[in-house]
Structures are given as structure tokens and as C-alpha cells.
Design a protein around this motif. Structure first.
Motif, PDB file in Angstrom:
ATOM      1  N   THR A  49      -7.117   2.235  10.297  1.00 35.94           N
ATOM      2  CA  THR A  49      -7.724   1.965   8.482  1.00 35.94           C
ATOM      3  C   THR A  49      -7.129   2.859   7.819  1.00 35.94           C
ATOM      4  O   THR A  49      -6.936   3.555   6.736  1.00 35.94           O
ATOM      5  CB  THR A  49      -9.162   2.308   8.769  1.00 35.94           C
ATOM      6  N   ARG A  50      -6.520   4.007   8.285  1.00 39.53           N
ATOM      7  CA  ARG A  50      -5.758   5.527   8.237  1.00 39.53           C
ATOM      8  C   ARG A  50      -5.155   5.466   6.396  1.00 39.53           C
ATOM      9  O   ARG A  50      -5.272   6.165   5.992  1.00 39.53           O
ATOM     10  CB  ARG A  50      -5.033   5.994   8.546  1.00 39.53           C
ATOM     11  N   ASP A  51      -4.154   3.877   6.566  1.00 35.96           N
ATOM     12  CA  ASP A  51      -3.157   4.260   5.544  1.00 35.96           C
ATOM     13  C   ASP A  51      -4.428   3.114   3.876  1.00 35.96           C
ATOM     14  O   ASP A  51      -3.925   3.208   3.237  1.00 35.96           O
ATOM     15  CB  ASP A  51      -1.947   2.876   5.903  1.00 35.96           C
ATOM     16  N   GLN A  52      -5.183   2.862   4.613  1.00 37.97           N
ATOM     17  CA  GLN A  52      -6.245   2.650   3.533  1.00 37.97           C
ATOM     18  C   GLN A  52      -6.780   3.686   2.607  1.00 37.97           C
ATOM     19  O   GLN A  52      -7.850   3.472   1.503  1.00 37.97           O
ATOM     20  CB  GLN A  52      -7.326   1.941   3.359  1.00 37.97           C
ATOM     21  N   ALA A  53      -6.616   4.483   2.860  1.00 38.34           N
ATOM     22  CA  ALA A  53      -7.390   5.952   1.805  1.00 38.34           C
ATOM     23  C   ALA A  53      -6.352   6.242   1.004  1.00 38.34           C
ATOM     24  O   ALA A  53      -5.722   6.550   1.141  1.00 38.34           O
ATOM     25  CB  ALA A  53      -8.058   7.624   3.512  1.00 38.34           C
ATOM     26  N   ASP A  54      -7.279   7.112   0.180  1.00 30.59           N
ATOM     27  CA  ASP A  54      -6.585   7.566  -0.866  1.00 30.59           C
ATOM     28  C   ASP A  54      -5.931   8.939  -0.827  1.00 30.59           C
ATOM     29  O   ASP A  54      -5.058   9.291  -1.505  1.00 30.59           O
ATOM     30  CB  ASP A  54      -7.995   7.893  -2.048  1.00 30.59           C
ATOM     31  N   THR A  91       1.694   4.901   0.644  1.00 35.77           N
ATOM     32  CA  THR A  91       1.211   6.203   1.705  1.00 35.77           C
ATOM     33  C   THR A  91       0.303   7.462   0.850  1.00 35.77           C
ATOM     34  O   THR A  91       0.735   7.933   0.168  1.00 35.77           O
ATOM     35  CB  THR A  91       2.356   7.048   2.300  1.00 35.77           C
ATOM     36  N   TYR A 139      -9.567  10.920   4.019  1.00 30.85           N
ATOM     37  CA  TYR A 139      -9.839  10.383   5.405  1.00 30.85           C
ATOM     38  C   TYR A 139      -9.474  12.016   5.904  1.00 30.85           C
ATOM     39  O   TYR A 139      -7.670  12.095   6.091  1.00 30.85           O
ATOM     40  CB  TYR A 139      -8.497   9.559   6.041  1.00 30.85           C
ATOM     41  N   LEU A 170     -14.020   2.821   6.168  1.00 30.22           N
ATOM     42  CA  LEU A 170     -12.201   1.235   5.863  1.00 30.22           C
ATOM     43  C   LEU A 170     -12.370   0.577   6.858  1.00 30.22           C
ATOM     44  O   LEU A 170     -10.840  -0.511   6.829  1.00 30.22           O
ATOM     45  CB  LEU A 170     -10.964   2.387   6.163  1.00 30.22           C
ATOM     46  N   ARG A 218     -16.425  -0.448   1.600  1.00 29.06           N
ATOM     47  CA  ARG A 218     -14.443   0.377   0.615  1.00 29.06           C
ATOM     48  C   ARG A 218     -15.024  -0.029  -0.667  1.00 29.06           C
ATOM     49  O   ARG A 218     -14.788   0.699  -1.555  1.00 29.06           O
ATOM     50  CB  ARG A 218     -12.873  -0.148   1.349  1.00 29.06           C
ATOM     51  N   ARG A 241     -12.255  -3.279   7.817  1.00 31.18           N
ATOM     52  CA  ARG A 241     -12.731  -4.696   7.682  1.00 31.18           C
ATOM     53  C   ARG A 241     -12.634  -5.127   8.502  1.00 31.18           C
ATOM     54  O   ARG A 241     -12.214  -6.133   9.308  1.00 31.18           O
ATOM     55  CB  ARG A 241     -11.126  -5.161   7.498  1.00 31.18           C
ATOM     56  N   ARG A 298       0.807  -1.051  -0.340  1.00 35.64           N
ATOM     57  CA  ARG A 298       0.460   0.464   0.057  1.00 35.64           C
ATOM     58  C   ARG A 298       1.163   0.981  -0.254  1.00 35.64           C
ATOM     59  O   ARG A 298       1.811   0.961   0.835  1.00 35.64           O
ATOM     60  CB  ARG A 298      -1.016   0.246   1.385  1.00 35.64           C
TER      61      ARG A 298
END
Length: 213
Positions: free
Chosen positions: A200-205, A4, A156, A138, A148, A140, A2
Motif C-alpha cells: 500500500t506504500r505508493d498510495q500515500a501522500d 511516487t 507512510y 491504505l 482512505r 483495499r 499514481r
């Protein structure tokens, strides 16, 4: 691996991106997430107002379980935790918003009474952009894991912690809690939720760090 998420601190740039999403030619769903007090609702409302009819706001908070049900479940003191929402109902609504070509009605949470009102938000079929905001977009876990995949893009909100907590305490006070109760809730139940959401922060665009007014 993933990557950043990019950081954005300009509302004008965010608005320009939202306009691009609204001009795709098909129904697009933008998610705005982050911990309690991060400014999700404020940002979502500003975006929808600025788009002037090209977007509709559908908050996740409309899927809070009723207070009577939380009492039955023994979860009233954790209202706002991920298991105190009808996550499956929220997922079903997002699917309808993507697939149906008729007016879809969404529920609205009223902080004044701490309850949701069914069918309060109409989303006409011609609305090109739906903005949905909430804590667990986000996550899971359980039904939340399907959210998602139903969102085209997720932002985020990521303010500094001192600002977030101060805003959160002020919000609880405005809703009727005493200063002591507001601080205890913000640093107790809300903080436990915030720590889960931070994962879940790092899953954002996109990470949003707007200055607070």
C-alpha cells in the motif's frame, strides 16, 4: 497513473505540514501508516504533543478484537492481522469524526493488558486536527477500503528493515515476551502483516524516513 510519494526526513517539516492541516478551518484527519515497528505511534504522538491542543490522537489499535473473540475465531496467533480488527467500527468512527459536531469518544488499546478500553479518548468538536495511526489505513480489502476516502492526507512511515525489526523485537520484549518469542512473532506473524502493508506504500501522500533516536 499514481505518482511516487514525496520523501520527507525532517520532523520540523512534518510538524509544519501538520500545522497547515490544523489551520484549514474545518475538521481535518491525518493518517499515519506503515508496517509494524515503523514508528507510527511515536511520530503521531510527537505531532500531537507539539501542536499543543490543536490535535487529538485516535489510534486504529483501539479496534483490536478482544482476545476472547480471537480465540473463538481461531485467530489468536494472528492478532494484528487485518481481519483481527473491527474495521467497520473504525470506519464508522472516522465518519463520526468528520460529520459530528459533538464530543466523539474513541477506544484505546492498552498493550499492558492486550485489550481495548471503550470510550477512553474524547475528541472535542473544536479540535481542528485528528491524527489517526495504524497499519491498514491504505489497505483495499473489505471495510478497510473505505478508510482512505475519510482521510485528508496519509503519511507512510518507511524506515530501513533492520531498524524496524530490531525496534519491533524490543517492543515485544518490553510487553513481556521472551527474546525468543519476541523474535519469532516479529519475523512470523508481524512480517506477514508487514509484507501486505508494503503493497500500500505508493498510495500515500508522503513517505516518512526519520532518523531513529
Amino acid at each position: 497513473m499514481r505518482v511516487t510519494p514525496r520523501v520527507e526526513s525532517s520532523f520540523d517539516a512534518l510538524l509544519a505540514r501538520a500545522r497547515e492541516l490544523a489551520r484549514r478551518g474545518t475538521r481535518t484527519i491525518l493518517g499515519i501508516t506503515g508496517p509494524p515497528g515503523a514508528g507510527k505511534s511515536t511520530l503521531a504522538e510527537r505531532i500531537v504533543i507539539a501542536l499543543n491542543g490543536d490535535a487529538c490522537l485516535v489510534p486504529m489499535d483501539g479496534f483490536h478484537l478482544a482476545n476472547a473473540e480471537l480465540l473463538r475465531l481461531g485467530r489468536r496467533d494472528r492478532k494484528g492481522a487485518h481481519d483481527t480488527f473491527d474495521a467497520a467500527g473504525y470506519v464508522a468512527l472516522l465518519r463520526r469524526l468528520r460529520e459530528e459536531r459533538t464530543t466523539v469518544y474513541a477506544p484505546l488499546f492498552l498493550r499492558e493488558i492486550e485489550e481495548s478500553i471503550a470510550g477512553a479518548i474524547p475528541v472535542p468538536p473544536e479540535t481542528p486536527l485528528v491524527v489517526t495511526e495504524g497499519n491498514y489505513l491504505l489497505l483495499r480489502i473489505g471495510h478497510w477500503a473505505a478508510v482512505r476516502g475519510l482521510l485528508d492526507e496519509v503519511w507512510y512511515c518507511d524506515p530501513d528493515e533492520d531498524t524496524r525489526i530490531a525496534r519491533l523485537i524490543a517492543r515485544h520484549e518490553a510487553c513481556g515476551k521472551s527474546p525468543e518469542e519476541a523474535r519469532a512473532w516479529a519475523l512470523g506473524s508481524d512480517q506477514r502483516n508487514a509484507e501486505l502493508i508494503a503493497g500500500t506504500r505508493d498510495q500515500a501522500d508522503l513517505l516518512v524516513r526519520l532518523p531513529w533516536d
